[in-house]
Enzyme design. Sequence first.
Site, PDB file in Angstrom:
ATOM      1  CD  GLU A  24      -2.877  -0.997   2.447  1.00 60.94           C
ATOM      2  OE1 GLU A  24      -4.036  -0.567   2.266  1.00 60.94           O
ATOM      3  OE2 GLU A  24      -2.445  -1.343   3.568  1.00 60.94           O
ATOM      4  CE  LYS A 101      -6.491   1.387   2.727  1.00 63.68           C
ATOM      5  NZ  LYS A 101      -5.722   0.973   3.938  1.00 63.68           N
TER       6      LYS A 101
END
Length: 281
Positions: A24, A101
């Site tokens: 990420e 998200k």
Amino acid sequence: MSASDRISLRGLRTRGYHGVLPEERIAGQDFVIDLDLTLDLAPAAASDDVRDTVHYGELAQEVAGIVAGDPVDLIETLADRIASAVLRADRVLAVAVTVHKPQAPIPVAFDDVSVSLTRQRRSPVVIALGSNLGDRAGTLASAVAALRGEEGLEITAESPVLETVALTLAGEDPDKPAYLNQVVLGTSDLTPERLLGVLLDIERAHGRERNERWGDRTLDLDLIAYGTERIVTPSLELPHPRAAERDFVLRPWLAADPDAVLPGHGRVDELLARLTAEDAR
């Protein structure tokens, strides 16, 4: 000031590098931000001037910069960063932030994951109390207790109670019942208008009747200052327009806070010294 005025921004999409997993931080992903700002839009509505509101284009750029900036592990932390930045705008009283998200690395099918939080600005407030009818000391104590019990208001300091000569439209009148005066300090996330409404409700609950301007009263509650706000409306003027001239406000205020400052006028100790010198002439 209306507590229901809002500016909303929905679906602000920016690439960021937040997350617990190493990938990420490397590849990044899209984050979507929703904002609801609480503020008073009356000044902007009256002036038609963007300087009297929050420029949502500039705000969007600032929030996008935070999302694209230094990475954090949790979107909870990211949401808090955004809220703190929004509250730095003087006109914003509260903000609700949702961070979405949608590409989170979850090993099952999902539409979205988000975190929402709300943060409110708390401003320092100064409230003056006075009573010259009935059980004066008991009334002041009861009023302070009522203030302490009010949601959205936290009392942080109380001055001693001082006795002063009654002030009328014609000046001081020693033949009138003397006043007991006090000042309390605190913080509040109520709007100034709502806080004023609280003070008026407490006055009425203690038998206040407004039959004569500057007349005798069971209880008088004045909002002296609300942070550094400068407000002039038919119902409220801040800072209080006569506070700098009132010994019975300045003296207890100084006792509660030796470093007190009346916005737009200066240090309270200097104002009181000047007032005392003028009275001595």
